[in-house]
Design a protein around this motif. Structure first.
Motif, PDB file in Angstrom:
ATOM      1  N   PHE A 406      -5.752   5.738  -6.989  1.00 45.24           N
ATOM      2  CA  PHE A 406      -5.303   6.094  -5.641  1.00 45.24           C
ATOM      3  C   PHE A 406      -4.242   5.137  -5.099  1.00 45.24           C
ATOM      4  N   PHE A 407      -4.084   3.953  -5.696  1.00 45.55           N
ATOM      5  CA  PHE A 407      -2.998   3.061  -5.290  1.00 45.55           C
ATOM      6  C   PHE A 407      -1.709   3.489  -6.005  1.00 45.55           C
ATOM      7  N   SER A 408      -0.564   3.080  -5.443  1.00 47.11           N
ATOM      8  CA  SER A 408       0.715   3.578  -5.953  1.00 47.11           C
ATOM      9  C   SER A 408       0.935   3.206  -7.411  1.00 47.11           C
ATOM     10  N   GLY A 409       0.563   1.981  -7.786  1.00 49.20           N
ATOM     11  CA  GLY A 409       0.786   1.546  -9.161  1.00 49.20           C
ATOM     12  C   GLY A 409       0.004   2.341 -10.186  1.00 49.20           C
ATOM     13  N   PHE A 410      -1.123   2.903  -9.768  1.00 46.08           N
ATOM     14  CA  PHE A 410      -1.932   3.699 -10.697  1.00 46.08           C
ATOM     15  C   PHE A 410      -1.159   4.921 -11.187  1.00 46.08           C
ATOM     16  N   TYR A 411      -0.536   5.634 -10.262  1.00 43.79           N
ATOM     17  CA  TYR A 411       0.130   6.883 -10.621  1.00 43.79           C
ATOM     18  C   TYR A 411       1.311   6.640 -11.557  1.00 43.79           C
ATOM     19  N   SER A 412       2.079   5.608 -11.285  1.00 41.95           N
ATOM     20  CA  SER A 412       3.249   5.357 -12.135  1.00 41.95           C
ATOM     21  C   SER A 412       2.866   4.708 -13.459  1.00 41.95           C
ATOM     22  N   LYS A 413       1.934   3.752 -13.426  1.00 36.83           N
ATOM     23  CA  LYS A 413       1.565   3.045 -14.654  1.00 36.83           C
ATOM     24  C   LYS A 413       0.809   3.959 -15.610  1.00 36.83           C
ATOM     25  N   ASP A 414      -0.140   4.728 -15.096  1.00 36.10           N
ATOM     26  CA  ASP A 414      -0.877   5.639 -15.966  1.00 36.10           C
ATOM     27  C   ASP A 414       0.036   6.711 -16.543  1.00 36.10           C
ATOM     28  N   SER A 415       1.031   7.125 -15.786  1.00 37.95           N
ATOM     29  CA  SER A 415       1.985   8.118 -16.299  1.00 37.95           C
ATOM     30  C   SER A 415       2.792   7.536 -17.457  1.00 37.95           C
ATOM     31  N   ILE A 416       3.135   6.243 -17.361  1.00 43.73           N
ATOM     32  CA  ILE A 416       3.854   5.593 -18.465  1.00 43.73           C
ATOM     33  C   ILE A 416       2.982   5.561 -19.709  1.00 43.73           C
ATOM     34  N   ILE A 417       1.732   5.147 -19.544  1.00 45.80           N
ATOM     35  CA  ILE A 417       0.819   5.048 -20.696  1.00 45.80           C
ATOM     36  C   ILE A 417       0.631   6.414 -21.341  1.00 45.80           C
ATOM     37  N   GLU A 418       0.492   7.445 -20.522  1.00 40.80           N
ATOM     38  CA  GLU A 418       0.307   8.794 -21.057  1.00 40.80           C
ATOM     39  C   GLU A 418       1.573   9.296 -21.742  1.00 40.80           C
TER      40      GLU A 418
END
Length: 675
Positions: A406-418
């Motif tokens: 739910f924090f901003s870094g989660f959405y961008s970082k997890d998208s990179i990993i995926e």
């Protein structure tokens, strides 16, 4: 229906900070006679950046909602043959987003600087520099051609040099700014080669015209080699990004740049300048998509930076250097995303990272102020109860950095990993390991710093150098007390305003930025060859579902493990880190020496370059050019002249004899020729 933006409005965006910088730099310093004071100086520069931010925000609204676009030349500087050198703007979703990020972070830093640099003699000069930097960065991101891009690229490098060495009487600051300048010149050499190759083979510096000829470039090879021309172009361009965005091995300048004042660490080395390379590669995506070799190279470099720079963050004790190595690691994540052809994901992480990393740098500066300019986290602790606003905002920034759902870094970082997981490039295997391992490392060093600073036993009165930190140009506010104190409102308000997007901006923008049409005409992906984004889109069911699913994935548990290990080692059982350090002493020595990259640069590359230069001077210049060509030519002429002048006797019968002998020889030759 799309509409065209107003050219004069766009022109006001970079010019407003430039005017503020000029007024502050000329009228507010000794150069112009100190005509205006501090209050008017910071008011003018803040007004300029505020105007730029408001216009940028309205531009983003027009671009995102109304579909407005702008791509025009404003001024033609010169025409050389068929090559036009122009000044112009290209404003699409990518540019509008970057404009807002640059101006908002810059505005927060300007306000923060009022409190942080309050006692510094160079107060007006500092405001002039940071406003000039804002102008330079805006010119870079708004350009519609590579000439203007290169102007902005070099301008931000120049202002960075001035800001890192702002305290020019401090030897470490002077060394750091020279190091940054020289390392960036290495990257810029590759960058200008890439631009030169595009100009030579595409015949244009304009983005749109060059991208239209991308298929023609893909069919060519570099003369004299079997290398694809587009691969060489892309690697040269990326070498420029390696310098500006501090990728291994051209990363060595960024940690040392912490010698400058903390506000510039937030403005330049977290949110804007170091992301210029990421922006440039995303802008050049039509070219990079044509070369898997270049994409693999980018992915490997990014993976090394993401993982190995994170390791260095674990052993740092300077609060600013911990955040600096975190920046290096996160830039590596962005670069990995570029290599996976997930350009929009890289830019998305660029945006979210800009907010929470600027927040962490400014929070670090607030702690430094509150602890009377001590920067060593070993002599902090228990700061939470004295600095509640700094504490809560730093916690929010740290949670965003480690990718908390739910924090901003989660959405961008997890998208990179995926995206890396879905990539089929050869380098994706190593990259996948690096970005996953980096999740644990990031959480560990982030919360190591957080726990040592804000929790645990108070240690700030044990520091033998309490008044001699890096930012020792400030005077101590309270010589009689070692107790921390909360920073003034001009410091805490920017922290709060940066904390808000650090929490919510990812949730709000992931859909339009990654799966909507914001970047549809700014970023090009060959979906047949590189289908990571297609796979991400198929698996995306909204930000809430993504965050809920994230709790069950490996990155979440790795991040949680990093936090728990840091909590145990630095709050519950502080003897463990020392024991591990003794057991792994050889590894710790390697990390303390930063993989010996500085030693290699200073003792092998620099000395080798100096030896080569000395050899070229002594052998090439002095012996061959001066000795043989220049001096040898006149000596040869002199020798010939000495011989020839002896034949010039002045006697008529000598000349007659020579003529008779000449006729005799010619007759003999023709008789022999006719036999």
């Amino acid at each position: 229906m799309s509409q065209t933006l107003n050219a004069y409005t766009l022109l006001a965006v970079p010019l407003a900070p430039l005017v503020g910088s000029a007024l502050a730099g000329i009228l507010g310093t000794q150069f112009g006679g100190n005509w205006i004071g501090r209050r008017l100086t910071h008011s003018l520069t803040i007004l300029g950046v505020l105007i730029a931010f408001i216009l940028s925000a309205t531009t983003l609204k027009s671009v995102a909602i109304d579909g407005a676009r702008f791509n025009e030349t404003l001024y033609t500087w010169m025409i050389v043959g068929d090559l036009k050198m122009e000044i112009g703007f290209l404003v699409d979703g990518l540019t509008a987003m970057m404009m807002c990020v640059v101006t908002f972070v810059s505005l927060m830093v300007h306000i923060y600087t009022i409190g942080y640099m309050d006692e510094d003699e160079g107060y007006n000069r500092f405001f002039a520099y940071i406003s000039l930097f804002t102008f330079s960065m805006l010119m870079l991101v708004m350009s519609n051609n590579m000439l203007q891009l290169f102007f902005g690229w070099e301008a931000v490098g120049l202002v960075s040099y001035l800001l890192i060495g702002f305290w020019y009487n401090k030897p470490t600051a002077i060394f750091a700014n020279m190091k940054a300048f020289l390392v960036n010149r290495v990257g810029d050499f590759g960058f200008i080669l890439g631009i030169g190759l595009i100009a030579a083979y595409a015949g244009t510096l304009n983005y749109s015209e060059a991208f239209a000829k991308a298929d023609e470039l893909a069919a060519l090879t570099l003369p004299g080699t079997s290398w694809m021309l587009v691969t060489v172009i892309c690697i040269c361009l990326f070498i420029g990004a390696m310098g500006k965005s501090a990728q291994f091995p051209l990363h060595v300048w960024l940690p040392d740049s912490m010698e400058g004042p903390t506000p510039i660490s937030a403005l330049i080395h977290a949110a804007t300048m170091v992301t210029a390379g990421i922006f440039m590669v995303a802008r050049m995506s039509p070219l990079f998509e044509l070369s898997d070799t270049a994409l693999n190279f980018i992915m490997i470099i990014g993976s090394i930076t993401a993982l190995f720079m994170g390791f260095l963050g674990i052993i740092q004790n300077d609060i600013k250097r911990v955040v600096a190595y975190s920046t290096l690691s996160q830039l590596g994540y962005m670069t990995v995303a570029l290599g996976a052809s997930a350009y929009s994901v890289a830019v998305f992480h660029l945006m979210t990272h800009a907010f929470f990393k600027a927040l962490l740098f400014l929070a670090a500066g607030s702690v430094i102020m509150g602890l009377h300019h001590n920067q060593d986290i070993r002599y902090m602790g228990g700061v939470r109860k004295y600095m509640p606003i700094t504490w809560i905002t730093a916690l929010l920034g740290s949670l965003a950095l480690i990718g908390t759902p739910f924090f901003s870094g989660f959405y961008s970082k997890d998208s990179i990993i995926e995206a890396v997981h879905e990539s089929h490039l050869a380098a994706a295997g190593f990259a996948n390991f690096a970005v996953l391992a980096g999740v644990f490392v990031t959480a560990f060093y982030s919360f190591r710093m957080y726990f040592l600073v804000f929790h645990g036993k108070e240690r700030y009165d044990q520091n033998p150098d309490a008044h001699h930190g890096h930012d020792d140009h400030h005077d101590d506010h309270d010589h009689d007390s070692h107790k921390p104190h909360e920073s003034p409102w001009v410091v805490t308000v920017p922290l709060i305003l940066l904390a808000i997007p650090s929490v919510v901006i990812g949730f709000m923008t992931i859909n339009p930025m990654l799966y909507g049409e914001l970047f549809k005409d700014a970023i090009f992906i060959d979906a047949e060859k590189h289908h990571a984004m297609k796979e991400l889109a198929a698996a995306f069911h909204g930000p809430v579902a993504m965050a809920l699913h994230g709790v069950s994935t490996a990155p979440f548990w790795l991040a949680l493990a990093g936090v728990v290990v840091a909590w145990y080692m630095y709050l519950i059982n502080p003897a463990v880190p020392a024991a591990i350090g003794r057991a792994l002493r050889p590894l710790v020595v390697i990390l303390e020496n930063k993989y010996y990259m500085d030693w290699i640069n200073e003792n092998i590359l620099a000395r080798g370059a100096r030896a080569l230069g000395t050899g070229l001077w002594k052998v090439g210049d002095r012996t061959l050019i001066d000795g043989l060509v220049v001096n040898g030519s006149w000596k040869l002429v002199g020798m010939v002249s000495n011989l020839v002048r002896k034949l010039q006797t002045g006697y008529l019968y000598h000349y007659a004899l020579v003529m008779i002998l000449g006729i005799f020889l010619l007759m003999t030759y023709f008789v022999w020729l006719n036999k």
